[in-house]
Design a protein around this motif. Structure first.
Motif, PDB file in Angstrom:
ATOM      1  N   SER A  67       0.838  -1.196   0.000  1.00  0.00           N
ATOM      2  CA  SER A  67       0.000   0.000   0.000  1.00  0.00           C
ATOM      3  C   SER A  67       0.875   1.248   0.000  1.00  0.00           C
ATOM      4  N   ASN A  68       2.077   1.167   0.630  1.00  0.00           N
ATOM      5  CA  ASN A  68       2.972   2.318   0.613  1.00  0.00           C
ATOM      6  C   ASN A  68       3.437   2.622  -0.797  1.00  0.00           C
ATOM      7  N   TYR A  69       3.770   1.558  -1.553  1.00  0.00           N
ATOM      8  CA  TYR A  69       4.243   1.753  -2.922  1.00  0.00           C
ATOM      9  C   TYR A  69       3.139   2.433  -3.741  1.00  0.00           C
ATOM     10  N   ALA A  70       1.886   1.893  -3.630  1.00  0.00           N
ATOM     11  CA  ALA A  70       0.783   2.446  -4.420  1.00  0.00           C
ATOM     12  C   ALA A  70       0.507   3.886  -4.000  1.00  0.00           C
ATOM     13  N   SER A  71       0.441   4.146  -2.680  1.00  0.00           N
ATOM     14  CA  SER A  71       0.055   5.500  -2.275  1.00  0.00           C
ATOM     15  C   SER A  71       1.175   6.491  -2.562  1.00  0.00           C
ATOM     16  N   LEU A  72       2.445   6.037  -2.449  1.00  0.00           N
ATOM     17  CA  LEU A  72       3.552   6.950  -2.789  1.00  0.00           C
ATOM     18  C   LEU A  72       3.513   7.312  -4.263  1.00  0.00           C
ATOM     19  N   SER A  73       3.265   6.285  -5.119  1.00  0.00           N
ATOM     20  CA  SER A  73       3.251   6.575  -6.553  1.00  0.00           C
ATOM     21  C   SER A  73       2.049   7.451  -6.900  1.00  0.00           C
ATOM     22  N   MET A  74       0.928   7.275  -6.170  1.00  0.00           N
ATOM     23  CA  MET A  74      -0.247   8.117  -6.426  1.00  0.00           C
ATOM     24  C   MET A  74       0.050   9.562  -6.013  1.00  0.00           C
ATOM     25  N   ARG A  75       0.659   9.711  -4.817  1.00  0.00           N
ATOM     26  CA  ARG A  75       0.890  11.058  -4.280  1.00  0.00           C
ATOM     27  C   ARG A  75       1.869  11.829  -5.152  1.00  0.00           C
ATOM     28  N   TRP A  76       3.078  11.245  -5.372  1.00  0.00           N
ATOM     29  CA  TRP A  76       4.097  11.973  -6.137  1.00  0.00           C
ATOM     30  C   TRP A  76       3.748  12.019  -7.610  1.00  0.00           C
ATOM     31  N   GLY A  77       3.100  10.946  -8.095  1.00  0.00           N
ATOM     32  CA  GLY A  77       2.631  10.961  -9.476  1.00  0.00           C
ATOM     33  C   GLY A  77       1.603  12.064  -9.663  1.00  0.00           C
ATOM     34  N   GLY A  78       0.729  12.234  -8.679  1.00  0.00           N
ATOM     35  CA  GLY A  78      -0.306  13.271  -8.738  1.00  0.00           C
ATOM     36  C   GLY A  78       0.306  14.669  -8.774  1.00  0.00           C
ATOM     37  N   VAL A  79       1.333  14.897  -7.942  1.00  0.00           N
ATOM     38  CA  VAL A  79       2.010  16.209  -7.919  1.00  0.00           C
ATOM     39  C   VAL A  79       2.659  16.462  -9.286  1.00  0.00           C
ATOM     40  N   PHE A  80       3.344  15.442  -9.822  1.00  0.00           N
ATOM     41  CA  PHE A  80       4.008  15.566 -11.122  1.00  0.00           C
ATOM     42  C   PHE A  80       2.977  15.862 -12.217  1.00  0.00           C
ATOM     43  N   LEU A  81       1.823  15.141 -12.168  1.00  0.00           N
ATOM     44  CA  LEU A  81       0.792  15.332 -13.193  1.00  0.00           C
ATOM     45  C   LEU A  81       0.225  16.747 -13.166  1.00  0.00           C
ATOM     46  N   ALA A  82       0.019  17.272 -11.936  1.00  0.00           N
ATOM     47  CA  ALA A  82      -0.510  18.638 -11.810  1.00  0.00           C
ATOM     48  C   ALA A  82       0.458  19.612 -12.490  1.00  0.00           C
ATOM     49  N   ALA A  83       1.777  19.424 -12.258  1.00  0.00           N
ATOM     50  CA  ALA A  83       2.783  20.305 -12.885  1.00  0.00           C
ATOM     51  C   ALA A  83       2.757  20.127 -14.403  1.00  0.00           C
ATOM     52  N   PHE A  84       2.632  18.871 -14.862  1.00  0.00           N
ATOM     53  CA  PHE A  84       2.584  18.598 -16.305  1.00  0.00           C
ATOM     54  C   PHE A  84       1.395  19.328 -16.947  1.00  0.00           C
ATOM     55  N   ILE A  85       0.224  19.276 -16.292  1.00  0.00           N
ATOM     56  CA  ILE A  85      -0.979  19.879 -16.886  1.00  0.00           C
ATOM     57  C   ILE A  85      -0.814  21.396 -17.021  1.00  0.00           C
ATOM     58  N   VAL A  86      -0.189  22.031 -15.994  1.00  0.00           N
ATOM     59  CA  VAL A  86       0.032  23.486 -16.074  1.00  0.00           C
ATOM     60  C   VAL A  86       0.944  23.800 -17.268  1.00  0.00           C
ATOM     61  N   LEU A  87       2.075  23.064 -17.375  1.00  0.00           N
ATOM     62  CA  LEU A  87       3.018  23.309 -18.486  1.00  0.00           C
ATOM     63  C   LEU A  87       2.348  23.017 -19.831  1.00  0.00           C
ATOM     64  N   HIS A  88       1.528  21.942 -19.857  1.00  0.00           N
ATOM     65  CA  HIS A  88       0.863  21.534 -21.100  1.00  0.00           C
ATOM     66  C   HIS A  88      -0.121  22.617 -21.581  1.00  0.00           C
ATOM     67  N   ILE A  89      -0.838  23.235 -20.646  1.00  0.00           N
ATOM     68  CA  ILE A  89      -1.784  24.296 -21.029  1.00  0.00           C
ATOM     69  C   ILE A  89      -1.012  25.529 -21.536  1.00  0.00           C
ATOM     70  N   LEU A  90       0.132  25.859 -20.853  1.00  0.00           N
ATOM     71  CA  LEU A  90       0.954  26.990 -21.314  1.00  0.00           C
ATOM     72  C   LEU A  90       1.557  26.692 -22.690  1.00  0.00           C
ATOM     73  N   HIS A  91       1.729  25.411 -22.985  1.00  0.00           N
ATOM     74  CA  HIS A  91       2.347  24.981 -24.239  1.00  0.00           C
ATOM     75  C   HIS A  91       1.341  24.981 -25.392  1.00  0.00           C
ATOM     76  N   PHE A  92       0.247  24.178 -25.249  1.00  0.00           N
ATOM     77  CA  PHE A  92      -0.660  23.969 -26.385  1.00  0.00           C
ATOM     78  C   PHE A  92      -1.967  24.768 -26.342  1.00  0.00           C
ATOM     79  N   THR A  93      -2.328  25.346 -25.172  1.00  0.00           N
ATOM     80  CA  THR A  93      -3.594  26.099 -25.134  1.00  0.00           C
ATOM     81  C   THR A  93      -3.346  27.609 -25.205  1.00  0.00           C
ATOM     82  N   THR A  94      -2.434  28.122 -24.351  1.00  0.00           N
ATOM     83  CA  THR A  94      -2.195  29.577 -24.369  1.00  0.00           C
ATOM     84  C   THR A  94      -0.983  29.923 -25.241  1.00  0.00           C
ATOM     85  N   GLY A  95      -0.060  28.951 -25.431  1.00  0.00           N
ATOM     86  CA  GLY A  95       1.110  29.164 -26.284  1.00  0.00           C
ATOM     87  C   GLY A  95       2.245  29.940 -25.620  1.00  0.00           C
ATOM     88  N   HIS A  96       2.137  30.217 -24.293  1.00  0.00           N
ATOM     89  CA  HIS A  96       3.173  31.020 -23.630  1.00  0.00           C
ATOM     90  C   HIS A  96       4.570  30.403 -23.712  1.00  0.00           C
TER      91      HIS A  96
END
Ligand code: HEM
Length: 225
Positions: free
Chosen positions: A108-137
């Motif tokens: 359960s530690n492996y799953a929850s760690l990958s969910m937690r840090w994966g979730g943080v990484f994904l949130a950062a990816f989505i922000v960069l992705h929107i600046l990249h392909f939606t707003t073009g910044h």
């Protein structure tokens, strides 16, 4: 109303919020990947698809209105998903301090760690992705209303393509663990269905990851230009 609020604040309530917002977010990620397959149909079809999304239900919601409604719903879902995840993590950490359930700790530690840090990484990816392909910044040659050209130009930069490919690892793990536990919360928690639950979770994760990785690979190999 008070009962609904009490349920929302309980552990099971938070798990239900995670699962229901999870269904919505998984639905978005699958639909987004499927929509992007229009890249293989050529520039006209892909740009037309973008236009279709902007103009969908325009007489009722106005120009681009549908996209704004979808964005608001997605943003609310992401916020509720993250809030419940943080509260559930705090709760389980407090319970762990009491020191029981040693036997299942590792898995359960492996799953929850990958969910937690994966979730943080994904949130950062989505922000960069929107600046990249939606707003073009952060896009070198962004053009409004031209998603085909933006994706091709974006992935022609090899390290950007590599970053997108790498980002699919945490996305895949998050989708796999998330779909698995979402189905459990929503009731598919019987020994007879457990192997099916794993198969469905694996299929969802693989379809999205392979589909998404195919776009940067297709640009880098010249299949899409
Ligand atoms: C290689 C894979 C991907 C490609 C090629 C891609 C492509 C795009 C493009 C072209 C847009 C802009 C559409 C437009 O404004 O016309 C966009 C927007 C967006 N993408 Fe992706 N995407 C990919 C993966 C993802 C993933 C994995 C997620 C989420 C985990 C995601 C979430 C979003 C969001 C939230 C938007 C903003 C929508 C909006 O507000 O207009 N995308 N994507």
């Amino acid at each position: 109303m008070r009962r609904v609020f009490r349920l929302y604040e309980s552990t099971i309530g938070k798990k239900i919020v995670m699962a229901v917002t999870g269904v919505l977010l998984v639905g978005f990620v699958v639909a987004h990947m499927a929509g992007n397959l229009k890249m293989y149909a050529g520039q006209e079809k892909m740009d037309h698809y973008g236009e279709f999304l902007r103009e969908f239900a325009a007489p009722v919601l106005g120009h681009g209105g549908f996209l704004w409604v979808a964005r608001a719903i997605l943003l609310l879902a992401v916020a509720a998903h993250i809030r419940s995840a943080i509260l559930l993590t705090r709760q389980s950490q407090a319970a762990r301090d009491v020191g029981y359930k040693v036997t299942t700790r590792r898995e359960s530690n492996y799953a929850s760690l990958s969910m937690r840090w994966g979730g943080v990484f994904l949130a950062a990816f989505i922000v960069l992705h929107i600046l990249h392909f939606t707003t073009g910044h952060i896009h070198p040659t962004f053009e409004h209303g031209a998603p085909y050209a933006n994706v091709v130009a974006g992935f022609t930069v090899w390290w950007t393509a590599a970053l997108y490919i790498l980002a699919m690892i945490p996305l895949g793990l998050h989708l796999y663990h998330g779909t698995w536990s979402m189905l459990q919360t929503l009731g598919a928690n019987h020994p007879r269905y457990n192997h099916l639950r794993r198969k469905i979770a694996l299929a969802v994760a693989l379809i999205v990851v392979v589909g998404n990785i195919s776009f940067p690979v297709a640009v880098l190999t010249g299949l899409i230009k």
